[in-house]
Design a protein around this motif. Structure first.
Motif, PDB file in Angstrom:
ATOM      1  N   ASP A 286       4.990  26.371  13.401  1.00 20.95           N
ATOM      2  CA  ASP A 286       5.622  25.052  13.283  1.00 20.95           C
ATOM      3  C   ASP A 286       6.206  24.841  11.896  1.00 20.95           C
ATOM      4  O   ASP A 286       6.149  25.729  11.038  1.00 20.95           O
ATOM      5  N   GLN A 287       6.768  23.658  11.673  1.00 19.76           N
ATOM      6  CA  GLN A 287       7.461  23.389  10.413  1.00 19.76           C
ATOM      7  C   GLN A 287       6.533  23.387   9.206  1.00 19.76           C
ATOM      8  O   GLN A 287       6.976  23.556   8.064  1.00 19.76           O
ATOM      9  N   ASP A 288       5.224  23.203   9.428  1.00 14.25           N
ATOM     10  CA  ASP A 288       4.259  23.239   8.332  1.00 14.25           C
ATOM     11  C   ASP A 288       3.731  24.640   8.077  1.00 14.25           C
ATOM     12  O   ASP A 288       2.899  24.836   7.186  1.00 14.25           O
ATOM     13  N   GLY A 289       4.146  25.620   8.869  1.00 13.92           N
ATOM     14  CA  GLY A 289       3.702  26.994   8.687  1.00 13.92           C
ATOM     15  C   GLY A 289       2.411  27.321   9.406  1.00 13.92           C
ATOM     16  O   GLY A 289       1.802  28.356   9.151  1.00 13.92           O
TER      17      GLY A 289
ATOM     18  N   GLY B  54       8.759  33.715   5.164  1.00 12.87           N
ATOM     19  CA  GLY B  54       7.544  34.488   4.924  1.00 12.87           C
ATOM     20  C   GLY B  54       6.502  34.258   6.010  1.00 12.87           C
ATOM     21  O   GLY B  54       5.791  35.193   6.404  1.00 12.87           O
ATOM     22  N   GLN B  55       6.409  33.041   6.506  1.00 15.24           N
ATOM     23  CA  GLN B  55       5.454  32.742   7.569  1.00 15.24           C
ATOM     24  C   GLN B  55       5.848  33.462   8.867  1.00 15.24           C
ATOM     25  O   GLN B  55       5.005  33.981   9.581  1.00 15.24           O
ATOM     26  N   VAL B  56       7.152  33.483   9.152  1.00 14.93           N
ATOM     27  CA  VAL B  56       7.630  34.184  10.352  1.00 14.93           C
ATOM     28  C   VAL B  56       7.366  35.682  10.207  1.00 14.93           C
ATOM     29  O   VAL B  56       6.954  36.350  11.155  1.00 14.93           O
ATOM     30  N   ALA B  57       7.588  36.219   9.020  1.00 13.92           N
ATOM     31  CA  ALA B  57       7.346  37.644   8.774  1.00 13.92           C
ATOM     32  C   ALA B  57       5.868  37.974   8.945  1.00 13.92           C
ATOM     33  O   ALA B  57       5.522  39.040   9.472  1.00 13.92           O
TER      34      ALA B  57
ATOM     35  N   VAL C 117       5.229  39.178  24.254  1.00  9.54           N
ATOM     36  CA  VAL C 117       5.060  38.066  23.319  1.00  9.54           C
ATOM     37  C   VAL C 117       6.409  37.429  23.041  1.00  9.54           C
ATOM     38  O   VAL C 117       7.401  38.127  22.817  1.00  9.54           O
ATOM     39  N   GLN C 118       6.427  36.107  23.069  1.00 10.42           N
ATOM     40  CA  GLN C 118       7.596  35.348  22.635  1.00 10.42           C
ATOM     41  C   GLN C 118       7.245  34.682  21.317  1.00 10.42           C
ATOM     42  O   GLN C 118       6.256  33.962  21.230  1.00 10.42           O
ATOM     43  N   LEU C 119       8.059  34.931  20.305  1.00  8.71           N
ATOM     44  CA  LEU C 119       7.840  34.326  18.994  1.00  8.71           C
ATOM     45  C   LEU C 119       8.784  33.160  18.831  1.00  8.71           C
ATOM     46  O   LEU C 119      10.007  33.317  18.916  1.00  8.71           O
ATOM     47  N   GLN C 120       8.217  31.976  18.611  1.00  8.80           N
ATOM     48  CA  GLN C 120       9.005  30.773  18.380  1.00  8.80           C
ATOM     49  C   GLN C 120       8.673  30.264  16.988  1.00  8.80           C
ATOM     50  O   GLN C 120       7.506  30.119  16.648  1.00  8.80           O
ATOM     51  N   ALA C 121       9.705  30.013  16.201  1.00  7.33           N
ATOM     52  CA  ALA C 121       9.481  29.504  14.849  1.00  7.33           C
ATOM     53  C   ALA C 121      10.435  28.353  14.591  1.00  7.33           C
ATOM     54  O   ALA C 121      11.600  28.396  15.001  1.00  7.33           O
ATOM     55  N   ASP C 122       9.937  27.329  13.927  1.00  7.08           N
ATOM     56  CA  ASP C 122      10.766  26.188  13.545  1.00  7.08           C
ATOM     57  C   ASP C 122      11.843  26.661  12.576  1.00  7.08           C
ATOM     58  O   ASP C 122      11.600  27.537  11.751  1.00  7.08           O
ATOM     59  N   SER C 123      13.030  26.091  12.674  1.00  7.81           N
ATOM     60  CA  SER C 123      14.137  26.534  11.816  1.00  7.81           C
ATOM     61  C   SER C 123      13.904  26.182  10.348  1.00  7.81           C
ATOM     62  O   SER C 123      14.473  26.807   9.467  1.00  7.81           O
ATOM     63  N   GLY C 124      13.038  25.219  10.074  1.00  5.67           N
ATOM     64  CA  GLY C 124      12.789  24.826   8.696  1.00  5.67           C
ATOM     65  C   GLY C 124      11.621  25.542   8.040  1.00  5.67           C
ATOM     66  O   GLY C 124      11.330  25.329   6.866  1.00  5.67           O
TER      67      GLY C 124
END
Length: 133
Positions: free
Chosen positions: A66-69, A110-113, A99-106
């Protein structure tokens, strides 16, 4: 076609391509019409069988950032250091897990990595990164 206004004995020779184009268009239409008839030339009576159960595809496991990491595994918050272990448990239950990886655009990249690295270390090879249109 060009006309000459001078009196000269030169012969103007130009090929008239209109009949050639007409013939080519007729051939094209003939091939377009006859080609589908040639593909189904062999008649086969297929045997009848009982219906077989369709293969049930399992829904992929969703890893979200999410947006807070914060990390989520199937809508349950997971500590970043426990994500890999949780994914290992999921893979132990189903070796063909997706697995589906969903990450907030904001969120920080580094958190996505980190999430992607945890997925990779857990041995899951079928991963898709979800985006919006």
């Amino acid at each position: 076609m060009s006309f000459s206004t001078q009196d000269s004995d030169e012969v103007l020779s130009e090929m008239n391509v209109t009949p050639l184009v007409d013939v080519m268009l007729v051939l094209l239409v003939v091939f377009i019409v006859t080609t589908p008839m040639m593909t189904n030339a062999i008649k086969i009576n297929l045997p009848k069988t009982d219906a077989v159960a369709t293969v049930q595809k399992k829904d992929p496991v969703v890893v979200s950032v999410d947006q807070d990491g914060k990390f989520y595994l199937a809508k349950t918050e997971v500590a970043p250091e426990l994500l890999e272990k949780s994914l290992l448990d999921v893979k132990a239950q189903d070796p063909e897990v997706r697995v589906q990886l969903q990450a907030d655009s904001g969120v920080n990249y580094g958190q996505v990595a980190k999430a992607m690295a945890s997925i990779e270390r857990s041995g899951i090879t079928k991963i898709s990164v979800m985006t919006a249109k």
